[in-house]
Every structure is written in structure tokens, then in C-alpha cells.
Write a protein that holds these residues in place. Structure first.
Motif, PDB file in Angstrom:
ATOM      1  N   ALA A   1       0.837  -1.203   0.000  1.00 23.52           N
ATOM      2  CA  ALA A   1       0.000   0.000   0.000  1.00 23.52           C
ATOM      3  C   ALA A   1       0.869   1.249   0.000  1.00 23.52           C
ATOM      4  O   ALA A   1       1.824   1.362   0.768  1.00 23.52           O
ATOM      5  CB  ALA A   1      -0.929  -0.013   1.209  1.00 23.52           C
ATOM      6  N   GLN A   2       0.503   2.195  -0.868  1.00 19.59           N
ATOM      7  CA  GLN A   2       1.243   3.442  -1.011  1.00 19.59           C
ATOM      8  C   GLN A   2       0.351   4.609  -0.606  1.00 19.59           C
ATOM      9  O   GLN A   2      -0.804   4.688  -1.031  1.00 19.59           O
ATOM     10  CB  GLN A   2       1.709   3.626  -2.458  1.00 19.59           C
ATOM     11  N   GLU A   3       0.890   5.497   0.206  1.00 17.72           N
ATOM     12  CA  GLU A   3       0.171   6.696   0.605  1.00 17.72           C
ATOM     13  C   GLU A   3       0.559   7.850  -0.309  1.00 17.72           C
ATOM     14  O   GLU A   3       1.722   7.989  -0.685  1.00 17.72           O
ATOM     15  CB  GLU A   3       0.471   7.070   2.057  1.00 17.72           C
TER      16      GLU A   3
ATOM     17  N   ARG B   1      -4.679   5.960   0.618  1.00 16.96           N
ATOM     18  CA  ARG B   1      -3.754   4.827   0.723  1.00 16.96           C
ATOM     19  C   ARG B   1      -4.247   3.758  -0.245  1.00 16.96           C
ATOM     20  O   ARG B   1      -5.354   3.226  -0.079  1.00 16.96           O
ATOM     21  CB  ARG B   1      -3.719   4.303   2.161  1.00 16.96           C
ATOM     22  N   VAL B   2      -3.429   3.437  -1.234  1.00 13.47           N
ATOM     23  CA  VAL B   2      -3.846   2.569  -2.335  1.00 13.47           C
ATOM     24  C   VAL B   2      -2.888   1.384  -2.420  1.00 13.47           C
ATOM     25  O   VAL B   2      -1.664   1.557  -2.340  1.00 13.47           O
ATOM     26  CB  VAL B   2      -3.857   3.334  -3.677  1.00 13.47           C
ATOM     27  N   ASP B   3      -3.449   0.201  -2.586  1.00 12.85           N
ATOM     28  CA  ASP B   3      -2.635  -0.977  -2.872  1.00 12.85           C
ATOM     29  C   ASP B   3      -3.154  -1.644  -4.138  1.00 12.85           C
ATOM     30  O   ASP B   3      -4.312  -1.474  -4.519  1.00 12.85           O
ATOM     31  CB  ASP B   3      -2.628  -1.959  -1.706  1.00 12.85           C
TER      32      ASP B   3
ATOM     33  N   GLN C   1       5.579   0.128  -7.410  1.00 13.22           N
ATOM     34  CA  GLN C   1       5.345   1.046  -6.294  1.00 13.22           C
ATOM     35  C   GLN C   1       5.497   2.502  -6.725  1.00 13.22           C
ATOM     36  O   GLN C   1       4.665   3.352  -6.400  1.00 13.22           O
ATOM     37  CB  GLN C   1       6.306   0.730  -5.151  1.00 13.22           C
TER      38      GLN C   1
ATOM     39  N   ASP D   1      -7.485  -1.839  -3.559  1.00 14.62           N
ATOM     40  CA  ASP D   1      -8.238  -1.165  -2.501  1.00 14.62           C
ATOM     41  C   ASP D   1      -7.762   0.270  -2.394  1.00 14.62           C
ATOM     42  O   ASP D   1      -6.582   0.578  -2.598  1.00 14.62           O
ATOM     43  CB  ASP D   1      -8.053  -1.889  -1.162  1.00 14.62           C
TER      44      ASP D   1
ATOM     45  N   SER E   1      -8.034   3.242   0.497  1.00 13.73           N
ATOM     46  CA  SER E   1      -8.398   3.559   1.876  1.00 13.73           C
ATOM     47  C   SER E   1      -8.427   5.069   2.042  1.00 13.73           C
ATOM     48  O   SER E   1      -7.490   5.768   1.641  1.00 13.73           O
ATOM     49  CB  SER E   1      -7.393   2.943   2.859  1.00 13.73           C
TER      50      SER E   1
END
Length: 277
Positions: free
Chosen positions: A74-76, A86-88, A117, A165, A167
Motif C-alpha cells: 500500500a502506497q500513501e 492509501r492505495v494498494d 510502487q 483497494d 483507503s
């Protein structure tokens, strides 16, 4: 002499068996073999099956040709409309050139992971929040192109990239919930107002028809009484139509109108009137 020949033959057989054992390699169906002879690439890629190499001179490296499923951590990031998310994601790729995957990059799996990434963070910064939530197919295609461009030189082909996802902060979730609630409330009020408008038009048409036929109003009153009586209520409120009051008012204003009591007194005999007095 015979024993020496037999011993030599046995020695040669043992040496040959040891050589074959040291030189034999088995490449599985989903693998390809890359042979290095004294550090240099040797010949073509070895196909699945039984293969022989020169012991102590050749080195065989096997490369998996299956599709690899790699989750992207997950990368913010901050979207273009200044929302922290926050996406993965997940990346599907496979090796199409085993020699390039071994020679051109040190570790193609690690390289694909790092490229995924960085590309994901770049996509987050270039997109709006609405695009991340509703237009994922377009973002998946853009992310796939960003990863596939450098991966071609590594002998790797990106098969598919999916954003898994997204977030959001709790404050943003509450704001979106209030926005959705307000939008639904607005649509509900518009629908109710439209229903009231249609009902008023129909009632106006019904009123015009009842004005042309006064008996229709009485029939409608009787239907209302029947509907209320069907509920087995102990109290029945009977409304008096305004038209009936207006009819009585017009009758009272007519010159030939006489009250009922005065008309009865006029019809009684004089003797009876004196007796009552």
C-alpha cells in the motif's frame, strides 16, 4: 589380462556414470534453461526435458515462465484534489525472454516490484479522488503502461495490473456519507414535490368535474363514509360539504323562502293556537 580389461571397463563405466550424473539436468515444462559457459551465454535457451551440460564448465540457470502474482504494498499519496489516500494494487507478469531476464537485470522480481510502487504513487498524484473510486479501469491501463515500458528490456511482460483497494481517512468517509445523504434527501424532496404537483392537478380536474355534476360530490362523500366504516371504528366523523352550506345560504336569501316553524304555524287552526298560548 582379462581381469585388467574388465577392471578398466568398470572404471570407464563408473567414470561415465559419474560424468552423466554431474552433467544431467532436468528442465521442467514451465521452466527454461539458460547456460553460461565460463561466464558467457552459451547457445540457445534450453527447452523442457533432459539436458546435458559440461560439468565444472557450464552453469545452468532455470527461469520460471509462469505468470507471477505480485502484490504491491500500500502506497500513501495526495491526489490532485488534495485528498490523502492509501492505495494498494496487484501486478500479474511473466517472463518472455529468459536470457534478458537473467542478463539485463539483477533481480527482475524486485525490479518489477519497485517499478510498480513508484508508478502507483505517480498515478495517485495525477488522479482525482473520484477517478480512484469510480474510474479504476482507466487507471489500471495507465499503470500497466507505466510498468510495462521499462520491463520490456528486462524480458518481462506485464499481463495485468489491478488497483485492489483505496483507503480513505475517517473524516473523508464521514464527509462523503453526509454528501450522499444530502443528495438522497434532495432527490426525495424533488420526488415528493413532483408527486404533490401531479396530485394537485388531478384533484383540480376532479373538482371541475364534480362542479358540473353536484351528485358526484355526494357519491364521493358516501364512498368516504363506507371506507371509514369498514375499519370498525366506534366514532364516525361525518363532514358537511361546503357546497351544502352554500346551497342552504342561497335558499335563505331567496324571497320565497320561509322557515319551517312559521309555515307550520300558518297551517294550524286558530283554536289550537289559542290553546297552546
Amino acid at each position: 589380462m582379462l581381469e585388467e580389461l574388465v577392471g578398466a571397463a568398470v572404471g570407464v563405466g563408473v567414470a561415465g556414470l559419474a560424468y552423466v550424473t554431474a552433467a544431467a539436468r532436468v528442465v521442467k515444462q514451465y521452466e527454461r534453461g539458460v547456460v553460461f559457459r565460463l561466464g558467457r551465454l552459451r547457445g540457445n535457451v534450453r527447452q523442457p526435458g533432459f539436458q546435458l551440460i559440461v560439468p565444472a564448465v557450464d552453469r545452468l540457470r532455470k527461469v520460471n515462465m509462469q505468470i507471477v502474482t505480485m502484490p504491491v504494498p500500500a502506497q500513501e499519496g495526495i491526489t490532485r484534489d488534495n485528498v490523502t489516500v492509501r492505495v494498494d494494487a496487484v501486478v500479474y507478469f511473466k517472463v518472455v525472454d529468459p536470457a534478458a531476464a537473467i542478463i539485463n537485470v539483477e533481480d527482475y522480481r524486485f525490479a518489477v516490484s519497485q517499478m510498480a510502487q513508484t508508478s502507483l504513487r505517480s498515478i495517485i498524484g495525477k488522479s482525482d479522488l473520484d477517478d480512484l473510486l469510480s474510474n479504476r479501469e482507466k487507471l489500471n491501463q495507465g499503470l500497466e503502461l507505466m510498468i510495462d515500458s521499462p520491463a520490456v528490456g528486462w524480458g518481462v511482460q506485464i499481463d495485468r495490473v489491478e488497483i485492489k483497494d483505496v483507503s480513505l481517512p475517517d473524516t473523508m468517509k464521514r464527509s462523503m456519507a453526509r454528501q450522499a445523504e444530502a443528495d438522497r434527501e434532495r432527490r426525495a424532496r424533488v420526488i415528493n414535490a413532483d408527486a404533490e404537483l401531479q396530485a394537485s392537478k388531478k384533484l383540480a380536474e376532479a373538482a371541475h368535474q364534480m362542479a358540473d355534476a353536484p351528485s358526484a360530490l355526494q357519491l364521493r362523500l358516501l364512498q368516504t363514509v363506507m371506507a371509514v366504516a369498514a375499519e370498525k371504528n366506534s366514532t364516525l366523523v361525518l363532514p358537511i360539504p361546503v357546497e351544502l352550506l352554500r346551497f342552504l345560504e342561497r335558499g335563505a336569501q331567496h324571497p320565497d323562502y320561509q322557515p319551517v316553524e312559521r309555515s307550520l304555524e300558518a297551517t294550524q287552526p286558530a283554536g289550537e293556537q289559542s290553546v297552546e298560548q
